[in-house]
Scaffold this motif. Structure first.
Motif, short mmCIF file in Angstrom:
data_model
loop_
_atom_site.label_atom_id
_atom_site.label_comp_id
_atom_site.label_asym_id
_atom_site.label_seq_id
_atom_site.Cartn_x
_atom_site.Cartn_y
_atom_site.Cartn_z
N ASP A 1 7.73 7.07 -0.90
CA ASP A 1 7.51 5.77 -1.55
C ASP A 1 8.21 5.60 -2.89
O ASP A 1 8.26 4.49 -3.41
N GLU B 1 0.86 -1.18 0.00
CA GLU B 1 0.00 0.00 0.00
C GLU B 1 0.90 1.24 0.00
O GLU B 1 1.74 1.39 0.87
N PHE C 1 2.09 -7.82 4.34
CA PHE C 1 1.52 -6.53 3.98
C PHE C 1 2.54 -5.43 4.32
O PHE C 1 2.90 -5.25 5.48
N ASN D 1 -0.84 5.66 3.43
CA ASN D 1 -1.79 5.09 4.38
C ASN D 1 -2.44 6.12 5.30
O ASN D 1 -3.41 5.82 5.97
N GLY E 1 -4.60 5.31 8.33
CA GLY E 1 -4.68 3.85 8.37
C GLY E 1 -6.07 3.27 8.16
O GLY E 1 -6.27 2.08 8.36
N MET F 1 2.80 -7.56 9.16
CA MET F 1 2.76 -6.16 8.75
C MET F 1 4.17 -5.57 8.77
O MET F 1 4.96 -5.86 9.66
N ASP G 1 4.16 5.31 3.99
CA ASP G 1 3.67 6.68 3.97
C ASP G 1 4.81 7.61 4.37
O ASP G 1 5.72 7.22 5.10
N THR H 1 3.10 -1.39 4.12
CA THR H 1 2.39 -0.13 3.93
C THR H 1 3.37 1.02 4.13
O THR H 1 4.17 1.00 5.06
N TYR I 1 -6.26 -5.08 5.80
CA TYR I 1 -5.80 -6.02 6.84
C TYR I 1 -6.90 -7.03 7.19
O TYR I 1 -6.63 -8.22 7.32
N PHE J 1 5.64 -1.64 8.38
CA PHE J 1 5.36 -0.22 8.22
C PHE J 1 6.65 0.50 7.85
O PHE J 1 7.66 0.37 8.54
N THR K 1 -5.82 0.86 5.33
CA THR K 1 -4.90 -0.17 5.80
C THR K 1 -5.69 -1.20 6.62
O THR K 1 -5.52 -2.41 6.45
#
Length: 146
Positions: A63, A12, A34, A15, A18, A56, A38, A36, A25, A58, A21
């Motif tokens: 990006d 992703e 996953f 986010n 979230g 997960m 940002d 994600t 999820y 983060f 997200t």
């Protein structure tokens, strides 16, 4: 959409708090991973269960800067959700970086698709026909397949 495709590798881009997200999820398979990404760390809508889930990852940073991965790039992406900077220029940079990391058949969802008409109109992917729903999301949502 996720329930039917059963993606194992989800990325992703963008986010914010979230909300999406959390939606992704709750629908992802138990054996999925996953990532994600940002530029800012907000995530106030995510419960501790999600924040602490080992599936997960983060990442906070730009990006389109490959350095954010510290050499550990995602691979064989099955589902890519693009929801960061909604400009044609930025989305093209995202596609240049992430398309080579996608497996054949990967679904790519574009949030606020009406903000990137040039990119969408020239995109050489299989564009999936999804119904317009202006009352729910008036800035557009688009889906393509690698």
């Amino acid at each position: 959409m996720l329930f039917r495709s059963q993606p194992k590798n989800i990325v992703e881009l963008g986010n914010d708090a979230g909300v999406l997200t959390l939606c992704i999820y709750t629908e992802m398979p138990i054996d999925a991973h996953f990532i994600t990404i940002d530029i800012q760390k907000k995530l106030e809508c995510l419960p501790e269960e999600v924040l602490n889930d080992s599936r997960m990852r983060f990442i906070f940073g730009n990006d389109v800067d490959p350095e954010i991965f510290k050499g550990n790039f995602p691979k064989d992406i099955d589902f890519l959700f693009i929801d960061a900077d909604h400009s044609d220029q930025h989305v093209l940079k995202e596609l240049n970086l992430y398309l080579p990391l996608c497996r054949k058949g990967c679904l790519i969802a574009f949030d606020d698709a009406r903000s990137i008409p040039k990119t969408w109109n020239t995109l050489a992917l299989n564009k999936l026909n999804i119904p317009e729903c202006h009352t729910v999301h008036n800035t557009g949502f688009a889906l393509a397949e690698v």
